[in-house]
Design a protein around this motif. Structure first.
Motif, PDB file in Angstrom:
ATOM      1  N   SER B 229       0.824  -1.211   0.000  1.00 36.81           N
ATOM      2  CA  SER B 229       0.000   0.000   0.000  1.00 36.81           C
ATOM      3  C   SER B 229       0.862   1.266   0.000  1.00 36.81           C
ATOM      4  O   SER B 229       0.586   2.226  -0.723  1.00 36.81           O
ATOM      5  N   THR B 230       1.939   1.249   0.792  1.00 43.84           N
ATOM      6  CA  THR B 230       2.828   2.412   0.882  1.00 43.84           C
ATOM      7  C   THR B 230       3.369   2.793  -0.495  1.00 43.84           C
ATOM      8  O   THR B 230       3.430   3.971  -0.853  1.00 43.84           O
ATOM      9  N   PHE B 245      -5.296   1.889  -6.185  1.00 44.37           N
ATOM     10  CA  PHE B 245      -6.347   1.213  -5.423  1.00 44.37           C
ATOM     11  C   PHE B 245      -5.757   0.518  -4.201  1.00 44.37           C
ATOM     12  O   PHE B 245      -4.556   0.256  -4.124  1.00 44.37           O
ATOM     13  N   GLY B 246      -6.642   0.218  -3.244  1.00 42.13           N
ATOM     14  CA  GLY B 246      -6.234  -0.572  -2.084  1.00 42.13           C
ATOM     15  C   GLY B 246      -5.296   0.156  -1.155  1.00 42.13           C
ATOM     16  O   GLY B 246      -4.315  -0.399  -0.687  1.00 42.13           O
ATOM     17  N   ILE B 247      -5.572   1.430  -0.882  1.00 47.08           N
ATOM     18  CA  ILE B 247      -4.742   2.187   0.053  1.00 47.08           C
ATOM     19  C   ILE B 247      -5.187   1.819   1.474  1.00 47.08           C
ATOM     20  O   ILE B 247      -6.375   1.873   1.797  1.00 47.08           O
ATOM     21  N   ALA B 248      -4.223   1.439   2.319  1.00 44.73           N
ATOM     22  CA  ALA B 248      -4.550   1.024   3.686  1.00 44.73           C
ATOM     23  C   ALA B 248      -5.047   2.229   4.491  1.00 44.73           C
ATOM     24  O   ALA B 248      -4.670   3.368   4.196  1.00 44.73           O
ATOM     25  N   PHE B 300      -9.787  -0.188  11.740  1.00 44.20           N
ATOM     26  CA  PHE B 300     -10.544  -0.058  10.493  1.00 44.20           C
ATOM     27  C   PHE B 300     -10.602   1.408  10.089  1.00 44.20           C
ATOM     28  O   PHE B 300     -10.401   2.305  10.922  1.00 44.20           O
ATOM     29  N   HIS B 301     -10.897   1.637   8.833  1.00 43.86           N
ATOM     30  CA  HIS B 301     -10.987   3.006   8.336  1.00 43.86           C
ATOM     31  C   HIS B 301     -12.106   3.753   9.047  1.00 43.86           C
ATOM     32  O   HIS B 301     -13.109   3.155   9.440  1.00 43.86           O
ATOM     33  N   LYS B 302     -11.951   5.056   9.187  1.00 40.49           N
ATOM     34  CA  LYS B 302     -12.928   5.810   9.962  1.00 40.49           C
ATOM     35  C   LYS B 302     -14.292   5.887   9.270  1.00 40.49           C
ATOM     36  O   LYS B 302     -15.292   6.217   9.890  1.00 40.49           O
ATOM     37  N   TYR B 359      -8.161  -8.221   4.697  1.00 45.75           N
ATOM     38  CA  TYR B 359      -8.345  -6.795   4.437  1.00 45.75           C
ATOM     39  C   TYR B 359      -7.192  -6.089   5.137  1.00 45.75           C
ATOM     40  O   TYR B 359      -6.463  -6.715   5.911  1.00 45.75           O
ATOM     41  N   PRO B 360      -6.981  -4.798   4.895  1.00 49.51           N
ATOM     42  CA  PRO B 360      -5.857  -4.129   5.541  1.00 49.51           C
ATOM     43  C   PRO B 360      -5.957  -4.263   7.066  1.00 49.51           C
ATOM     44  O   PRO B 360      -7.052  -4.179   7.628  1.00 49.51           O
ATOM     45  N   ASN B 361      -4.845  -4.494   7.728  1.00 52.50           N
ATOM     46  CA  ASN B 361      -4.792  -4.637   9.186  1.00 52.50           C
ATOM     47  C   ASN B 361      -5.597  -5.830   9.679  1.00 52.50           C
ATOM     48  O   ASN B 361      -6.129  -5.828  10.793  1.00 52.50           O
ATOM     49  N   SER B 362      -5.693  -6.848   8.849  1.00 50.22           N
ATOM     50  CA  SER B 362      -6.470  -8.031   9.191  1.00 50.22           C
ATOM     51  C   SER B 362      -6.013  -8.647  10.515  1.00 50.22           C
ATOM     52  O   SER B 362      -6.831  -8.941  11.400  1.00 50.22           O
ATOM     53  N   THR B 363      -4.708  -8.818  10.668  1.00 53.00           N
ATOM     54  CA  THR B 363      -4.191  -9.450  11.880  1.00 53.00           C
ATOM     55  C   THR B 363      -4.441  -8.594  13.114  1.00 53.00           C
ATOM     56  O   THR B 363      -4.882  -9.082  14.154  1.00 53.00           O
TER      57      THR B 363
END
Lengths: 309, 509, 307
Positions: B229-230, B245-248, B300-302, B359-363
């Protein structure tokens, strides 16, 4: 045959005889080695703390205190190195991760060092069919991708620390086999080995008393470098999702997890990365120091004021 | 041999190499006629019948190859595309009228025969087309060509939602799409023509000047892909890409980052067949223990919203009346205490299976949820795994000596009808269902057979009954995706952006 | 170093290669089937079984292996399930980029390591030695994906000097090469330095140096030659690691190499690509190892490898 002659003459040329200095005195002569020892003391203390009274803090989540920056010394001392993306104390997590990281690195490097050296000695000294077989097995292991081996073992037996050690040890064995073999092939042709053989020394004596001591320094240097490599491979496997996974805590895993926050919280990767770097450097510096201190021909470097020669 | 020892010779060479590299840096000035898009992964196949995988369909669908109909992005209604009208002429037969004057990129006209060939091809066993799976069901479809622009699609069994299914069948040119093997050079009717696929590097589309609809604005589109993502975010910042696409969530902080509801719903399935999770009080306690508000904006995203069921409320058959679970740790503790008093072994260790990178930050999300569950008295241990191992836990057969578990999951109902979600997950024979309730089964069967209001209400009742009286899941969030859009590009992602990047809606300023 | 030796070495390698492929063939099939991964979640049992049958996964493993051998004898490495095209094409499109990158990294790393390691060994424990040792160790101890991502953030995003990622003109090579450079460099500096110190410390050289030997360069070159043996072994080990794909770096930089391909094939259970990839990489690795053995013989005539 100049190479043989140099061995026969080995004792003509010793430096001036002095009383052998004590280990402590020799250590004091090498400030880098002293620093390395101090750092390892810090790590050992942290390791103990991480297994005992910091263990709970390492997993205590506080979403309000996410990604706190390090070096805020007015805050709780647990947060002096910052907090991670779930608000957990990096001091506590680094301490808790030390045990896992070092256990994995030592066990994997130790196992591969012993196994690889043994096989390499056999291959190099005896050669022939057995030697060729060992070397080709080493080739096979080298040809087998670490990632696939990790996947197979961790998929079938589960992603735990012991299995990871097995994977890392197996993948590092060929390096020791090949290095030992290469050195032994050269050494066994030297004159003093022939001399020992002529004097009736058995194979075991020749290998362990004459050949191994000459090979050992190179292997130990390689092993101290491999400590770093193993910790880094562990981090890489976690990065790719094949290594140990949370809730286990390990330095390599911390670096891998922190990378998705690199642009916001550099300390998440830098702190464990620094821990890996300093620890492996410490081992290497001590290995280098010991190599000198243990070698009668080089000990003089650590013995007096002219050490800087 | 006496090579001269010149340490600084190498330094000179190295310095020269670096300088010459710097001088030959690519000119990063923006070319006004190219749109560069960077995605999370390379497509695996560009065959029109492999568009079930989103990595493939987001390039092809409605850009190169088109479908007979589309599902609306706002309301789950069917909209015309290559077909202009459709009607059910018998329980098993649907008649589609096709758009006239449409031509494939190879110049051949679009006709009923092309539709017949595409549908037939998608069902050929030996091709193993990805869309064959769930989207066409196990109901073999045949076709009857009425005239050049009229086609009947006939199912073996009655099927009230054939138009929904046709929204996933991409139609390639029969002459350029071999019937017996896959193609990697798709030829369709869309606003863009496939130009080249440089493996591992990029895919390039160019404008189709003969498009039947309003022409797209940008002459050339280049797709690339990066894993991190970075890096994707940096490429837009550096003007190397226009869309990333797919920005964390943690990278999605700038004014260029646009967030969209992406049709994914995340939830945790509970194994209701094994103690202690076979007790409904324990399952309710798990739901009450999750502080969803604290997860929003942190892990998760805000912009995510709390989920009430496993599909978005606008899906045909979903319930608009369900409300999210409240956070009430005291009530959760009380429920656990009551269960414990009745002899339910609430102290049993529960494994929480997670999938890496779901998904981003899944863990991190599962570590936080584990902490929340354990705070009210559960004994939960997270186990993260790669996809294949995770699927083994998700799908039947579950195994009889399995440990009691929860399982992180995510579902995307892009087709817009609840039947695509509800059967596999809730019907007693569903391949992901861990509940067995005759009432749920009969409601699902009723809905599947029916159309219109009856269908909607049957599914809706099933959802409401399940969320209130069975509690098989911990619904988490209606997820959002984030795309970083360069300042000189007009692009508004919609709920389908994970499966379709609608290039013809994009313009350059 | 006769032709017979070469042929014997080759045939042993060939047998080892066969053993490796049998091992790979069996082991990958122990990690589950690609069917569930390939088909959508909601596909029914009949569909799953049909795909498994079509892929030949229902047959006993020895039947599958025999079929694979038969195909390979016709130079057919099978079809990739995910890529929908021959696995050999998929692999051979990716391999050159990885080998090229590895060769550049190892070449630069070896050159730099010889220079730095030799200079460090000339005055052990002198200032240059300490700095060089510490710096090279430091470089070898940093996770490569961290260097890569930081490199992108600093040199591309902040300074704007280099492209972030991708494959193309020389400027695209700078960051990946620099990222990968540190580990081989650090390891090799240590090896060269250690071996050089030992060689320079050999009695006859010390005597020569003490007497102010007429030609220091000759001595230096001689010591360097001794140091080359262990260095070649370790460099070979590094080359083998690089040939297997620098997966992490390929993932970060979007480098179209074999490492990324293999990790994807592993995670997707794309057996055909996996087997073809391992076969191709193993051939390269075996070739590297044979080359190393011959390099020994060339450098040190006393080494009788054909024993």
């Amino acid at each position: 045959m100049t190479a043989g002659i140099r061995d026969v003459n080995a004792f003509d040329d010793l430096p001036p005889v002095r009383p052998a200095p004590t280990l402590a005195a020799m250590l004091a002569r090498d400030p880098l080695a002293v620093g390395a020892c101090l750092w390892l003391l810090v790590v050992a203390t942290a390791l103990l703390a991480g297994q005992t009274f910091l263990a709970d803090d390492a997993v205590r989540i506080n979403l309000v205190a996410r990604n706190l920056a390090p070096f805020q010394f007015d805050a709780n001392w647990l947060n002096w190195l910052g907090t991670d993306s779930l608000g957990r104390s990096l001091v506590a997590r680094l301490s808790a991760g030390a045990g896992t990281a070092l256990a994995i690195a030592f066990a994997a490097v130790g196992a591969s060092l012993i196994l690889g050296t043994g096989l390499g000695l056999v291959a190099g000294y005896f050669g022939g069919f057995a030697g060729n077989l060992i070397l080709r097995i080493a080739d096979m292991i080298l040809g087998f991708p670490t990632l696939l081996l990790a996947l197979v073992v961790l998929y079938i037996f589960g992603p735990n620390i012991f299995n990871l050690i097995v994977v890392l040890a197996v993948t590092r064995v060929p390096a020791y086999i090949r290095v030992t073999n290469a050195e032994v092939i050269e050494i066994r042709e030297r004159l003093f080995v022939d001399a020992a053989r002529a004097l009736g020394a058995g194979h075991a004596r020749i290998v362990f008393a004459h050949i191994l001591p000459i090979v050992a320094p190179t292997l130990l240097t390689l092993a101290s470098l491999n400590l770093a490599m193993v910790m880094l491979i562990e981090a890489g496997l976690s990065f790719l999702g094949l290594g140990i996974q949370p809730p286990s805590i390990s330095w390599g895993l911390m670096v891998a997890q922190g990378r998705s926050h690199l642009a916001q919280a550099w300390w998440l990767t830098c702190m464990p990365g620094l821990a890996i770097m300093l620890t492996t450097m410490a081992f290497n510096l001590i290995a280098n120091w010991y190599r000198i201190a243990g070698d009668p021909q080089q000990r003089w470097r650590l013995a007096g004021s002219e050490a800087s020669k | 041999m006496a090579p001269r020892f010149q340490p600084f010779g190498y330094a000179r060479i190295a310095a020269f190499a670096v300088v010459s590299c710097l001088l030959s840096c690519p000119n990063l000035a923006q070319a006004q006629n190219v749109l560069r898009v960077v995605l999370q992964e390379e497509p695996a196949s560009l065959d029109p019948c492999d568009t079930n995988h989103s990595a493939n369909s987001r390039l092809l669908r409605n850009n190169v190859t088109e479908t007979l109909v589309n599902v609306g992005a706002v309301e789950a209604v069917i909209e015309p595309n290559l077909a202009i009208s459709w009607e059910q002429t018998s329980p098993t037969t649907w008649r589609f009228k096709l758009r006239s004057g449409v031509r494939f990129h190879d110049g051949t006209p679009f006709t009923a025969a092309a539709v017949a060939a595409a549908l037939q091809r998608a069902q050929v066993e030996a091709l193993a087309c990805a869309i064959r799976g769930s989207k066409l069901g196990n109901n073999p479809y045949t076709t009857r060509i009425v005239d050049d622009l009229t086609i009947d699609i006939i199912g073996r069994d009655p099927d009230p939602i054939v138009p929904f299914r046709m929204a996933v069948v991409d139609i390639g040119a029969p002459g350029a799409t071999p019937a017996d093997r896959k193609t990697q050079e798709p030829v369709g009717t869309g606003p863009y023509k496939f130009e080249r696929w440089n493996r591992g590097r990029d895919v390039v589309f160019t404008l189709n000047d003969a498009y039947w609809g309003p022409k797209a604005a940008i002459p050339r589109v280049e797709f690339a892909w990066r894993g991190e993502s970075t890096v994707r975010a940096a490429m837009v910042t550096r003007n190397e890409a226009h869309l990333a696409f797919g920005i964390a969530p943690q990278d999605a902080t700038g004014p260029l980052d646009k967030t969209y509801l992406n049709a994914e719903v995340t939830f945790i399935r509970m194994d209701a067949e094994i103690p202690p999770l076979n007790d409904i009080r324990v399952r309710q306690a798990a739901n009450l223990a999750i502080d969803r508000d604290q997860l929003i904006g942190s892990v998760f995203h805000k912009s995510v919203t709390k989920a009430t069921q496993i599909v978005l409320p606008n899906v045909n058959g979903a319930s608009p009346d369900l409300t999210p679970w409240r956070y009430d740790p005291a009530a959760a503790r009380a429920l656990l205490a009551a269960a414990r008093a009745d002899g339910v072994p609430v102290n049993t260790e529960i494994v929480l299976y997670g999938r890496l990178g779901l998904y981003p930050n899944s863990t991190e999300s599962l570590e936080a949820i584990q902490a929340m569950l354990n705070a009210v008295g559960f004994r939960v241990r997270v186990e993260m795994m790669e996809t294949s191992a995770w699927l083994r836990r998700l799908l039947r057969p579950f195994g009889s000596d399995r440990p009691v578990s929860m399982l992180q999951s995510q579902h995307d109902n892009a087709q817009g009808d609840a039947v695509f979600s509800i059967g596999p997950r809730f019907r007693s024979n569903g391949n992901q269902a861990m509940i067995n309730d005759p009432l749920v089964d009969s409601l699902i069967d009723l809905g599947t057979r029916s159309t219109g209001t009856l269908r909607r209400n049957a599914f809706r009742l099933a959802f409401e009954y399940m969320e209130k009286d069975i509690v098989p899941y911990i619904p988490l969030f209606n997820m959002v995706g984030t795309v970083r859009v360069a300042a000189n590009v007009n692009y508004t992602p919609d709920v389908q952006a994970n499966n379709e990047i609608k290039l013809k809606t994009i313009t350059l300023r | 170093m006769s032709l017979t030796f070469f042929l014997r070495r080759l045939s042993f390698s060939f047998v080892a290669l066969g053993g490796l492929m049998v091992l790979v063939f069996v082991l990958v099939r122990l990690t589950g089937s690609p069917v569930d991964l390939f088909l959508p979640l909601d596909a029914n049992d009949a569909m799953r079984r049909a795909l498994a049958v079509r892929l030949g996964l229902e047959d006993p493993i020895y039947v599958q292996f025999a079929r694979w051998l038969a195909d390979i004898s016709r130079l057919d490495l099978g079809m990739s399930l995910w890529h929908s095209r021959p696995a050999a094409d998929v692999v051979f499109q990716a391999l050159p980029q990885t080998l090229l990158l590895g060769a550049v990294v190892l070449g630069l790393g070896s050159l730099a390591a010889i220079v730095v390691g030799a200079l460090a060994a000339f005055r052990p424990y002198g200032a240059f030695d300490r700095i060089a040792s510490a710096a090279s160790l430091m470089g070898a101890s940093i996770p490569d994906f961290w260097i890569g991502l930081m490199g992108i953030l600093v040199f591309s995003v902040s300074l704007g000097w280099l492209p972030t990622s991708g494959y193309g003109s020389p400027s695209y090579w700078v960051l990946p090469v620099a990222t990968l450079f540190f580990r081989p460099f650090g390891v090799l500096v240590q090896i060269v330095r250690g071996a050089m110190i030992a060689a320079l410390n050999a009695p006859y050289i010390r005597t020569a140096r003490a007497k102010g030997a007429a030609n220091r360069r000759v001595i230096f070159i001689h010591a360097l030659r001794n140091a080359l043996l262990p260095m070649i072994t370790v460099a070979g080990d590094l080359a083998v690691q690089l040939a297997g794909g620098v997966t992490v770096i390929e993932t970060v930089f979007g480098w179209p190499g074999i490492g990324k391909l293999m990790i994807d094939a592993i995670l997707q259970r794309d057996f055909a690509v996996l087997q073809a990839g391992i076969l191709a990489v193993a051939v390269v690795i075996f070739a590297i190892n044979i080359a190393i053995d011959f390099a020994y013989a060339a450098i040190d005539p006393r080494v009788r490898i054909d024993k």
